[in-house]
Write an enzyme that holds these catalytic residues in place. Structure first.
Site, PDB file in Angstrom:
ATOM      1  N   LYS A 138       0.845  -1.192   0.000  1.00 21.78           N
ATOM      2  CA  LYS A 138       0.000   0.000   0.000  1.00 21.78           C
ATOM      3  C   LYS A 138       0.880   1.241   0.000  1.00 21.78           C
ATOM      4  O   LYS A 138       2.052   1.224   0.406  1.00 21.78           O
ATOM      5  CB  LYS A 138      -0.939   0.019   1.212  1.00 21.78           C
ATOM      6  CG  LYS A 138      -0.249   0.002   2.588  1.00 21.78           C
ATOM      7  CD  LYS A 138       0.215   1.341   3.090  1.00 21.78           C
ATOM      8  CE  LYS A 138       0.839   1.255   4.490  1.00 21.78           C
ATOM      9  NZ  LYS A 138       1.538   2.511   4.873  1.00 21.78           N
ATOM     10  N   ASP A 167      -2.837  -1.280  10.350  1.00 20.08           N
ATOM     11  CA  ASP A 167      -3.029  -1.303   8.896  1.00 20.08           C
ATOM     12  C   ASP A 167      -3.748  -2.552   8.398  1.00 20.08           C
ATOM     13  O   ASP A 167      -4.214  -2.583   7.251  1.00 20.08           O
ATOM     14  CB  ASP A 167      -1.681  -1.199   8.170  1.00 20.08           C
ATOM     15  CG  ASP A 167      -1.063   0.185   8.253  1.00 20.08           C
ATOM     16  OD1 ASP A 167      -1.768   1.131   8.661  1.00 20.08           O
ATOM     17  OD2 ASP A 167       0.126   0.319   7.917  1.00 20.08           O
TER      18      ASP A 167
END
Length: 293
Positions: free
Chosen positions: A16, A141
């Site tokens: 990401k 996350d």
């Protein structure tokens, strides 16, 4: 991805990027309140899962400085097994491609891919919302990767709303330095009072313009990290002559966006000898998104 009754192979755990990262305050539990937009990439680690009939959870890959019991994939599998009471076991193999301590979410993505893959392999059929709640125990996350769509995130990163992002190619450059997230959050110089914004603010200003990512927001950690790690500062300076760039997460990786793969490849060709960089494209959806409802 290859699926059989007893295995799932070639499961991508995508990296990401944080397109921006603002620290807006502190929460009552002591954690920092964040706002960010997460962008999935078509680049990451590859995981392989093989069912075990003896109920054991094992890792078949040695990873330097990461013992099996500390590995987020093993922890995720054990957490899911405990949560559901299943008698199933699994052996996990990891083709590690993402650098650690780089702000790319490698370990968190591995954990989320493990939860999604085992939800399928073990035939648990847990809903995505339940997996997201469970995944908070593995790291801030991880819920995003279970969510599986590009997202505007708040809280510690677990409050997620899907956003539509334009397709892009990226050059991601990772200096040879490990940045410990907890240490950066402890720095006195870190900005902790950025004014909160709305998702509408982001969508109104976010574009494919040549000025992006300079055209919206910032990474509140970037100045502190660049001040402590000369290698990160050097990469940011190099990008000054290439394209607008920004650090992702707490570093150390730095990225720039391009409208075409050819532009990103051309920038990659200019990297100094010995530097590590990857050309990658944006993803809209996690490859294992269908493994949870």
């Amino acid at each position: 991805m290859i699926e059989t009754n007893d295995s799932l192979r070639d499961c991508l755990a995508p990296a990401k990027l944080n397109l921006f990262l603002h620290i807006t305050g502190r929460l009552p539990n002591g954690y920092h309140a964040l706002q960010t937009v997460f962008q999935l990439l078509d680049w990451g680690d590859t995981l392989h899962f093989t069912r075990r009939d003896d109920g054991a959870i094992t890792r078949g890959t040695d990873i330097v400085d990461v013992p099996a019991d500390a590995d987020l994939t093993v922890r995720a599998a054990k957490l899911l097994k405990e949560h559901t009471g299943t008698r199933e076991g699994v052996n996990i193999e990891i083709d590690k491609r993402l650098p650690m301590g780089a702000g790319l979410g490698g370990g968190s993505s591995d954990a989320a891919t493990t939860l999604l893959a085992l939800n399928r392999l073990w035939k648990l059929n847990l809903p995505r919302a339940e997996l997201q709640v469970l995944s908070v125990k593995l790291g801030a996350d991880v819920p995003f990767f279970v969510f599986g769509k590009n997202a505007f995130a708040e809280g510690i990163g677990e409050e997620l709303e899907q956003v539509q992002l334009p397709p892009r190619h990226f050059l991601v450059v990772t200096p040879r330095v490990h940045v410990p997230t907890s240490a950066i959050f402890s720095e006195k110089e870190l900005t902790r009072d950025t004014k909160p914004l709305t998702i509408a603010d982001f969508l109104a200003q976010h574009s494919c313009s040549a000025e992006w990512p300079d055209s919206f927001g910032r990474n509140d950690m970037q100045q502190v990290v660049a001040g402590k790690y000369a290698e990160v500062a050097q990469v940011l300076r190099w990008f000054d002559n290439i394209a607008p760039a920004r650090m992702t997460g707490s570093g150390a990786s730095v990225f720039a966006a391009f409208r075409s793969k050819d532009e990103a490849v051309a920038a990659h060709a200019k990297l100094p000898v010995g530097w590590s960089g990857a050309v990658t494209a944006s993803l809209d959806t996690h490859p294992l998104f269908a493994f949870a409802a």
